[in-house]
Design an enzyme around this catalytic site. Structure first.
Site, short mmCIF file in Angstrom:
data_model
loop_
_atom_site.label_atom_id
_atom_site.label_comp_id
_atom_site.label_asym_id
_atom_site.label_seq_id
_atom_site.Cartn_x
_atom_site.Cartn_y
_atom_site.Cartn_z
N HIS A 205 0.82 -1.22 0.00
CA HIS A 205 0.00 0.00 0.00
C HIS A 205 0.85 1.26 0.00
O HIS A 205 0.33 2.34 -0.25
CB HIS A 205 -0.92 0.01 1.23
CG HIS A 205 -2.00 -1.04 1.15
ND1 HIS A 205 -3.33 -0.73 1.06
CD2 HIS A 205 -1.94 -2.39 1.13
CE1 HIS A 205 -4.05 -1.84 1.00
NE2 HIS A 205 -3.21 -2.87 1.06
N ASP A 412 3.69 9.71 -0.81
CA ASP A 412 2.50 8.97 -0.41
C ASP A 412 2.22 7.89 -1.45
O ASP A 412 2.24 8.19 -2.66
CB ASP A 412 1.30 9.93 -0.33
CG ASP A 412 0.26 9.48 0.69
OD1 ASP A 412 0.19 8.27 0.95
OD2 ASP A 412 -0.47 10.34 1.21
O1 F6P Z 1 -0.67 1.56 4.22
C1 F6P Z 1 -0.43 2.46 5.22
C2 F6P Z 1 -1.17 2.12 6.49
O2 F6P Z 1 -0.72 0.92 7.05
C3 F6P Z 1 -2.67 2.08 6.31
O3 F6P Z 1 -3.16 0.82 6.00
C4 F6P Z 1 -3.18 2.59 7.62
O4 F6P Z 1 -4.41 3.22 7.51
C5 F6P Z 1 -2.12 3.57 8.03
O5 F6P Z 1 -0.93 3.16 7.41
C6 F6P Z 1 -1.95 3.67 9.53
O6 F6P Z 1 -1.56 2.42 9.97
P1 F6P Z 1 -1.37 1.98 11.48
O7 F6P Z 1 -2.32 2.80 12.31
O8 F6P Z 1 -1.68 0.53 11.48
O9 F6P Z 1 0.05 2.26 11.83
#
Ligand code: F6P
Length: 511
Positions: A205, A412
């Site tokens: 992601h 990003d």
């Molecule tokens: O891909 C980035 C991500 O892992 C998202 O899935 C998530 O919304 C954001 O970062 C925050 O992730 P976390 O709160 O699990 O650290």
């Protein structure tokens, strides 16, 4: 569901031994933390579709002293996968988000959820350490310096192993397993060693960095090999896929041809699948009378300014919040923007125990305080700053209240806020200022693109977006809406899974 699952327990044991040899750490027993020792075995049958993500799509809510409840958290990923999960008989494996033993598997909104427990030390070393103080900054162009700590890596291996083991237990024979994101890059390789009958996909992601940056990682080869356990690797942008292909050549010494890595007996494809949102559902929320009324109320609360600039981000150093605030402060100081233009900045709390995030909060709040102190009037601050998270309806109302959306990350993977803003603007009004360093910039052609490091350039773009003619704004918004609605989250999930399905059937034994 399929019938009995394939691998006999001796096959599992063999795989376990070979993993132990490769990774040095292996947890087959003691999968739960906090003292509960279980010796899990593969179940007799399993699920045809298994999602493995760092988080479960639910939040824990403490109902009473002795009862824990779960609330569905409608994130983008679960929205995308929910229909598929129901159709394909799916299970979701993830961490509930706090330290402690894994809850027993449970059903929520028709999905089978399997929690993975993390001890307090693992939250510190795996989640806060390796994931968010090593990989996150490294993969985002080293905006903050990554720390490389060997105990964090050990925790990463152990936790990835736990996820892989749970996936091996849940998947039916020949099932499709879709692993997500940078927290779980070793899972595809570990899972393939446990179950060579599975079709494994992985989607990253966040960005995948250029090799000069990736090469800093002491465990770069292990990460590449872990990822190559998948049949298909999905990235947000073509540039990310290209970076990975280079890493496969340089870090693992493997040949590539086009988008394919020749990894021994297997070919692994790396391609881009830009993630998207459920645009129609969000547009529907934004069409609701109560949401529109709330948007009017928000503007009223701000003192009916002529123009509202809007920033909505997780409070993360990748999001360029400081650069944006600097640009806005200078525009006020120079008189190019006056009190008729206010800024709403939502910065939702995130990773608050990681030092870089604590420092960032202090910095952002000092800047906001300075600008408000300098340009504010009683009851009328130039920046309305909210260090809070909001439910979906309130977000939609904010999107409707904002004339100009400011999305200015330094890096990003995609940025779904930009797409959400576009989806909410049903009347085709509004303007988007968008960093060229987001995945979204590859898709949203109607945006005012900026380099957030170029403060003067960003200031000019904000002024252009704030003063664009309604006709030109509509033209730009229409282009972006077409993209966001045509390429929605269902399209994203389907195109990834269809491509994964094209991979020839796994031949057991050909790992
Ligand atoms: O891909 C980035 C991500 O892992 C998202 O899935 C998530 O919304 C954001 O970062 C925050 O992730 P976390 O709160 O699990 O650290």
């Amino acid at each position: 569901m399929y019938g009995p699952v394939a691998p006999a327990s001796d096959a599992l044991d063999k795989a376990t031994t070979s993993l132990a040899a490769r990774y040095g750490t292996f947890v087959c027993e003691d999968l739960n933390v906090a003292g509960t020792t279980t010796n899990r075995r593969l179940t007799a049958d399993g699920y045809d579709f298994v999602v493995v993500a760092s988080r479960l799509p639910v939040d824990r809510v403490e109902d009473t002293a002795d009862k824990t409840g779960w609330r569905h958290s409608p994130g983008g990923l679960v929205t995308a996968l929910e229909p598929i999960m129901r159709k394909m008989d799916g299970a979701w494996i993830g961490w509930p988000g706090d330290a402690g033993p894994a809850p027993e598997p449970f059903e929520e909104s028709g999905i089978h959820l399997v929690g993975i427990g993390l001890s307090a030390e693992e939250v510190r070393d795996f989640y806060e350490g390796m994931c968010n103080a090593t990989l996150w900054p490294l993969y985002h162009d080293v905006i903050a310096p990554p720390a490389f700590r060997r105990p964090w890596w050990d925790a990463y291996v152990t936790v990835n192993q736990r996820f892989a083991q749970a996936a091996a237990e849940q998947a039916a024979k020949g099932a499709t397993v879709w692993v997500h994101d940078y927290q779980l890059q070793l899972v595809p390789g570990m899972l393939r060693e446990l179950r060579d009958d599975l079709r494994i996909g992985f989607f990253n992601h966040i960005p995948f960095p250029g090799y000069e940056i990736f090469a800093q990682l002491p465990w770069r080869r292990r990460i590449v090999e872990g990822l190559l356990g998948a049949d298909l690797l999905g990235f947000q942008r073509q540039a990310d896929a290209t970076n990975f292909l280079r890493a496969a050549r340089r870090a693992a010494g493997l040949p590539t041809k086009g988008s394919v890595v020749h990894a021994g007996a297997r070919d692994v494809r790396a391609a881009s699948f830009p993630i998207a949102i459920d645009a129609a559902a969000l547009a529907e929320i934004a069409r609701r009378e109560d949401v529109k009324e709330r948007a009017r109320e928000i503007r009223q609360l701000l003192g009916q300014p002529e123009r509202v600039l809007l920033g909505i981000d997780r409070l993360d150093y990748t999001k360029g919040i400081r650069h944006r605030l600097k640009a806005y402060g200078e525009l006020r100081r120079e008189g190019r923007l006056g009190p008729e233009t206010v800024l709403i900045q939502v910065a939702s709390p995130s990773r608050e125990r990681v030092e870089q995030y604590r420092l960032l909060r202090d910095e952002v709040e000092v800047i906001v305080g300075r600008i408000n102190g300098e340009f504010g009037e009683l009851g009328n601050p130039p920046i309305n700053y909210l260090h809070q998270s909001f439910p979906r309806d309130e977000m939609a109302a904010l999107y409707l209240a904002g004339d100009v959306m400011l999305v200015t990350p330094l890096r990003d993977g995609m940025n779904l806020v930009a797409k959400e803003y576009v989806a909410c603007r049903n009347d085709e009004s509004g303007a988007l200022v968008l960093s060229e360093f987001t995945g979204a910039a590859d898709e949203l052609n109607g945006a005012f693109l900026v380099n957030p490091h170029d403060i003067d350039g960003m200031k000019d773009a904000i002024i252009r977006a704030a003063t664009v003619s309604p006709r030109e704004a509509r033209r730009r918004m229409r282009v972006m809406r077409r993209r966001v609605f045509d390429y929605d989250v269902a399209h994203w999930a389907t195109s990834f899974l269809d491509t994964l399905r094209e991979v020839p059937e796994p031949v057991p034994g050909r790992a």
